[in-house]
Design an enzyme around this catalytic site. Structure first.
Site, short mmCIF file in Angstrom:
data_model
loop_
_atom_site.label_atom_id
_atom_site.label_comp_id
_atom_site.label_asym_id
_atom_site.label_seq_id
_atom_site.Cartn_x
_atom_site.Cartn_y
_atom_site.Cartn_z
N ASP A 1 0.81 -1.22 0.00
CA ASP A 1 0.00 0.00 0.00
C ASP A 1 0.85 1.27 0.00
O ASP A 1 2.07 1.22 0.20
CB ASP A 1 -0.96 0.01 1.21
N ASP B 1 -7.76 -2.28 13.72
CA ASP B 1 -9.14 -2.50 13.28
C ASP B 1 -9.26 -3.76 12.42
O ASP B 1 -10.29 -4.00 11.80
CB ASP B 1 -9.69 -1.28 12.53
N HIS C 1 -7.35 -4.58 9.76
CA HIS C 1 -7.00 -4.50 8.34
C HIS C 1 -5.72 -5.27 8.02
O HIS C 1 -4.85 -5.44 8.87
CB HIS C 1 -6.90 -3.04 7.84
N GLU D 1 -9.74 -1.76 5.02
CA GLU D 1 -10.46 -1.37 6.23
C GLU D 1 -11.75 -2.20 6.34
O GLU D 1 -12.15 -2.89 5.39
CB GLU D 1 -10.77 0.13 6.16
C1 F6R Z 1 1.27 -1.26 5.99
C2 F6R Z 1 0.25 -2.28 6.19
C3 F6R Z 1 -0.60 -2.28 7.43
C4 F6R Z 1 0.23 -2.53 8.69
C5 F6R Z 1 -0.66 -2.52 9.92
C6 F6R Z 1 0.15 -2.69 11.20
O1 F6R Z 1 1.94 -1.46 4.78
O2 F6R Z 1 0.09 -3.11 5.37
O3 F6R Z 1 -1.60 -3.26 7.30
O4 F6R Z 1 0.87 -3.76 8.58
O5 F6R Z 1 -1.35 -1.30 10.00
O6 F6R Z 1 0.95 -1.58 11.40
P1 F6R Z 1 1.94 -1.47 12.63
O7 F6R Z 1 2.97 -2.50 12.44
O8 F6R Z 1 2.52 -0.08 12.55
O9 F6R Z 1 1.13 -1.70 13.85
#
Ligand code: F6R
Length: 278
Positions: free
Chosen positions: A63, A132, A134, A139
């Site tokens: 992403d 959440d 994802h 989302e």
């Molecule tokens: C970012 C992504 C997100 C993160 C998730 C956890 O490229 O794919 O799904 O893996 O938001 O983020 P952290 O590790 O910062 O808690």
């Protein structure tokens, strides 16, 4: 799905890095799907020290924020360059990220799907999990068959990511481009890493709860080759930990990794709270 609970976040990151390294060693032209975020920082730090030859590897990130230029310190391109790509022998033109500044975002996401296909599909997709639920930026209510597209971020995600934006959720971009849940499920193998207490409740729902578009990470239950690596804190709400531990301690596939974990983390390989004798 296999769930492996490691003694702490360091051990979980190291195991994740070793699994990636093993896949690249087995297939030097591996197509690797990558994630960003705080959890992955430790993985990339470890991965960069393992002496892996990435010269034939191609990567696709999950992403990117919309409206953030590549050169901006908050772009995921800058994140990946600084934390991994600049530290290994990967060819930069083989590293792909979505362009959140593209004048036509619809064309950009369609072309990303095509580029993945032209590369032969993703062999191994690395995943984190949002508070959440994802994966990528899928989302709640993301269709389980969704493809790469633009998504609005939830207030929860903007709060979760505020740390990278001086602590202010309003400075976190409101929209992002993300691989879809269906795009992620097309990868030949999934590897999800979660650490820390803040992930425990959502992780248990994703792994042991019903599959639902409300928690896009629950879609990993549909994938035939999926590993979930956790530290003790992130595993805190799972109900079947003894069974997962038994599999890690006994299945031949994990033997080499068990030994390495024991060598690196000799004092706490068997963490308290895990039933003895299993
Ligand atoms: C970012 C992504 C997100 C993160 C998730 C956890 O490229 O794919 O799904 O893996 O938001 O983020 P952290 O590790 O910062 O808690």
């Amino acid at each position: 799905m296999e769930v492996v609970v490691q003694p702490d976040a360091d051990a979980a990151a190291m195991l994740t890095a070793r699994l990636i390294a093993a896949r690249v060693e087995a297939k030097p032209d591996l197509v690797l799907g990558l994630a960003t975020g705080r959890t992955m920082e430790a993985v990339y730090q470890r991965l960069a020290t393992l002496g892996v030859d990435f010269s034939r590897c191609r990567t696709f990130n999950l992403d990117e924020y919309v409206g953030v230029p590549t050169r901006d310190e908050h772009s995921y391109r800058r994140y990946m360059d600084g934390r991994l790509f600049d530290k290994i022998n990967i060819v930069k033109t083989n590293t792909h990220l979505l362009d959140g500044m593209a004048s036509d975002l619809g064309k950009e996401v369609a072309s990303y799907e095509r580029r993945i296909e032209q590369a032969g599909g993703i062999d191994l997709q690395l995943l984190g999990i949002g508070e959440d639920g994802h994966i990528g930026f899928n989302e709640p209510l993301s269709a389980l068959m969704s493809r790469t597209r633009e998504k609005a971020l939830t207030p929860a995600t903007r709060r979760q990511n505020a740390g990278m934006f001086g602590g202010d959720p309003d400075r976190v971009p409101a929209r992002a481009l993300t691989m879809g849940v269906g795009t992620i499920l097309d990868a030949r193998e999934l590897l999800l890493l979660a650490t820390g207490r803040a992930k425990a409740a959502i992780l248990a729902k994703a792994v042991e709860g019903p599959i639902t578009a409300m928690i896009s990470a629950s879609a990993i239950q549909l994938h035939p080759y999926c590993k979930v690596i956790l530290d003790q804190d992130a595993a805190g709400a799972l109900t079947q930990r003894d069974y997962y531990e038994w599999v890690f301690q006994n299945e031949p596939e994990w033997q080499a990794y068990r030994q390495k974990t024991a060598e690196t983390f000799p004092s706490n390989i068997r963490a308290p709270g895990i039933a003895a004798g299993l």
